[in-house]
Design an enzyme around this catalytic site. Structure first.
Site, PDB file in Angstrom:
ATOM      1  N   GLY A  45      41.137  41.792  31.023  1.00 56.00           N
ATOM      2  CA  GLY A  45      41.714  42.706  30.043  1.00 56.00           C
ATOM      3  C   GLY A  45      42.263  43.943  30.738  1.00 56.00           C
ATOM      4  N   GLN A  50      45.645  52.267  31.755  1.00 62.13           N
ATOM      5  CA  GLN A  50      45.071  51.985  33.081  1.00 62.13           C
ATOM      6  C   GLN A  50      46.155  51.876  34.152  1.00 62.13           C
ATOM      7  OE1 GLN A  50      42.407  48.665  31.358  1.00 62.13           O
ATOM      8  NE2 GLN A  50      41.314  49.344  33.168  1.00 62.13           N
ATOM      9  N   CYS A  95      35.092  46.909  34.469  1.00 60.93           N
ATOM     10  CA  CYS A  95      36.409  47.471  34.157  1.00 60.93           C
ATOM     11  C   CYS A  95      37.178  47.669  35.456  1.00 60.93           C
ATOM     12  CB  CYS A  95      36.202  48.822  33.457  1.00 60.93           C
ATOM     13  SG  CYS A  95      37.733  49.685  33.058  1.00 60.93           S
ATOM     14  N   LEU A  96      38.454  47.296  35.449  1.00 57.13           N
ATOM     15  CA  LEU A  96      39.264  47.450  36.665  1.00 57.13           C
ATOM     16  C   LEU A  96      39.439  48.926  37.039  1.00 57.13           C
ATOM     17  CD1 LEU A  96      41.963  44.694  36.008  1.00 57.13           C
ATOM     18  CD2 LEU A  96      40.130  44.644  37.719  1.00 57.13           C
ATOM     19  N   HIS A 137      36.365  46.938  24.124  1.00 51.77           N
ATOM     20  CA  HIS A 137      36.459  47.645  25.415  1.00 51.77           C
ATOM     21  C   HIS A 137      37.868  48.210  25.614  1.00 51.77           C
ATOM     22  CE1 HIS A 137      35.575  47.962  29.883  1.00 51.77           C
ATOM     23  NE2 HIS A 137      36.903  47.986  29.873  1.00 51.77           N
ATOM     24  N   GLU A 138      38.875  47.380  25.331  1.00 49.70           N
ATOM     25  CA  GLU A 138      40.266  47.802  25.578  1.00 49.70           C
ATOM     26  C   GLU A 138      40.739  48.827  24.539  1.00 49.70           C
ATOM     27  OE1 GLU A 138      41.398  47.157  28.375  1.00 49.70           O
ATOM     28  OE2 GLU A 138      40.111  45.472  28.902  1.00 49.70           O
ATOM     29  N   HIS A 141      39.818  52.182  25.558  1.00 48.08           N
ATOM     30  CA  HIS A 141      40.761  52.778  26.529  1.00 48.08           C
ATOM     31  C   HIS A 141      41.896  53.502  25.798  1.00 48.08           C
ATOM     32  CE1 HIS A 141      39.519  51.567  30.541  1.00 48.08           C
ATOM     33  NE2 HIS A 141      39.371  50.308  30.179  1.00 48.08           N
TER      34      HIS A 141
HETATM   35  C1  Y12 Z   1      34.013  41.925  28.638  1.00 54.46           C
HETATM   36  C2  Y12 Z   1      33.782  43.164  29.130  1.00 54.46           C
HETATM   37  C3  Y12 Z   1      34.815  43.949  29.559  1.00 54.46           C
HETATM   38  C4  Y12 Z   1      36.109  43.495  29.473  1.00 54.46           C
HETATM   39  C5  Y12 Z   1      37.226  44.372  29.922  1.00 54.46           C
HETATM   40  C6  Y12 Z   1      38.057  43.791  31.008  1.00 54.46           C
HETATM   41  N1  Y12 Z   1      37.399  43.925  32.262  1.00 54.46           N
HETATM   42  C7  Y12 Z   1      37.852  43.346  33.396  1.00 54.46           C
HETATM   43  O1  Y12 Z   1      38.857  42.665  33.361  1.00 54.46           O
HETATM   44  C8  Y12 Z   1      37.094  43.603  34.614  1.00 54.46           C
HETATM   45  C9  Y12 Z   1      37.490  43.124  35.798  1.00 54.46           C
HETATM   46  C10 Y12 Z   1      36.810  43.363  37.067  1.00 54.46           C
HETATM   47  C11 Y12 Z   1      37.160  42.585  38.167  1.00 54.46           C
HETATM   48  C12 Y12 Z   1      36.555  42.806  39.390  1.00 54.46           C
HETATM   49  O2  Y12 Z   1      36.833  41.991  40.472  1.00 54.46           O
HETATM   50  C13 Y12 Z   1      37.824  42.320  41.362  1.00 54.46           C
HETATM   51  O3  Y12 Z   1      38.397  43.360  41.287  1.00 54.46           O
HETATM   52  C14 Y12 Z   1      38.106  41.311  42.407  1.00 54.46           C
HETATM   53  C15 Y12 Z   1      35.602  43.810  39.521  1.00 54.46           C
HETATM   54  O4  Y12 Z   1      34.977  43.933  40.763  1.00 54.46           O
HETATM   55  C16 Y12 Z   1      35.177  45.013  41.557  1.00 54.46           C
HETATM   56  O5  Y12 Z   1      35.873  45.906  41.206  1.00 54.46           O
HETATM   57  C17 Y12 Z   1      34.495  45.026  42.867  1.00 54.46           C
HETATM   58  C18 Y12 Z   1      35.279  44.583  38.436  1.00 54.46           C
HETATM   59  C19 Y12 Z   1      35.885  44.367  37.209  1.00 54.46           C
HETATM   60  C20 Y12 Z   1      36.327  42.246  28.967  1.00 54.46           C
HETATM   61  C21 Y12 Z   1      35.282  41.464  28.545  1.00 54.46           C
HETATM   62 CO    CO Z   2      38.413  48.770  31.171  1.00 55.57          CO
END
Ligand code: Y12
Ligand code: CO
Length: 171
Positions: A45, A50, A95-96, A137-138, A141
Site C-alpha cells: 500500500g 508518501q 509502512c514504507l 492505514h492508508e 496517511h
Molecule cells: C497491513 C498493514 C499495513 C499496510 C500498509 C502498507 N505497508 C507496506 O506496504 C509496508 C511495506 C514494507 C516493506 C518492507 O520491505 C522492504 O522495504 C524490502 C519493509 O521493510 C523495511 O523497510 C526494512 C517495511 C515495510 C498494509 C497492510
Molecule cells: Co504507511
C-alpha cells in the site's frame, strides 16, 4: 518513473491531503508511477503523500494466496470515505515511510468504502481482513497520521529510541 518515498520524521507526512478534482492524464501517470514505486519497494500500500504529493489518493495491491502481486489486482482509491465500520482486530503493521519497524495496531475488522476511481467514477467496496486494515492505514496517511501514533505509550517510546539509533547508524 520511480518516485522518492519520504520517511519519518519528515514533517510532510503530517499534512492533511486535499480532495482530488482533476481526473486527467497527469493523475493517471502519477498513479502509474506510484504503482511502480510501491512494487519496487515490496510494498502492498502507498498513499500519495508518501511520495510528497498531498492529494487524497492511495493504491493497494494485496498479495494473492501464493503471495504474488500483479497490476490487475491493484486498487486505486481516490477521495475515500469509510462507512459502517464493525468489530476490531490487532495486526502487526509496517509502512514504507517507517522502514525497518513493525508494530501492533488496532483497526476495524470490516468496513464499507466509498471512493472514486482514476476516471472519477463513484465506487463502493466491502472490505475485510488485510484489505480492511490496509485501507485504514492508508487513509490515516491522507489525514497526516502514521501507525506509530496508535502504538501503546511504552511501545512508542521504544520505537523512538530504536528508530533514532537506526537513523544514526545509516548516516
Ligand atoms: C497491513 C498493514 C499495513 C499496510 C500498509 C502498507 N505497508 C507496506 O506496504 C509496508 C511495506 C514494507 C516493506 C518492507 O520491505 C522492504 O522495504 C524490502 C519493509 O521493510 C523495511 O523497510 C526494512 C517495511 C515495510 C498494509 C497492510
Ligand atoms: Co504507511
Amino acid at each position: 518513473m520511480l518516485l522518492p518515498i519520504i520517511t519519518y520524521p519528515n514533517k510532510q507526512l503530517k499534512v492533511r491531503s486535499a480532495e482530488v478534482t482533476q481526473f486527467d492524464h497527469l493523475l493517471h501517470r502519477f498513479l502509474d508511477d506510484m504503482f511502480e514505486t510501491m512494487m519496487n519497494s515490496n510494498g502492498i500500500g502507498l498513499a500519495a503523500i508518501q511520495v510528497s504529493n498531498p492529494i487524497r489518493a492511495l493504491i493497494l495491491c494485496i498479495p494473492d494466496e501464493d503471495g504474488n502481486q500483479s497490476k490487475e489486482n491493484v486498487i486505486e482509491i481516490i477521495n475515500p470515505t469509510i462507512h459502517n465500520p464493525q468489530g476490531t482486530v490487532m495486526y502487526q503493521e509496517g509502512c514504507l515511510s517507517v522502514p525497518g519497524f513493525y508494530g501492533d495496531v488496532e483497526r476495524y475488522e470490516t468496513l464499507t468504502l466509498h471512493y472514486q476511481n482514476r476516471h472519477g467514477e463513484k465506487c463502493t467496496l466491502e472490505a475485510s481482513e488485510l484489505l480492511a486494515i490496509a485501507i485504514q492505514h492508508e487513509i490515516d496517511h491522507l489525514d497526516g497520521k502514521l501507525f506509530i501514533e496508535k502504538l501503546s505509550y511504552a511501545r512508542r517510546k521504544k520505537f523512538e529510541k530504536e528508530y533514532k539509533k537506526n537513523m544514526k547508524e545509516k548516516k
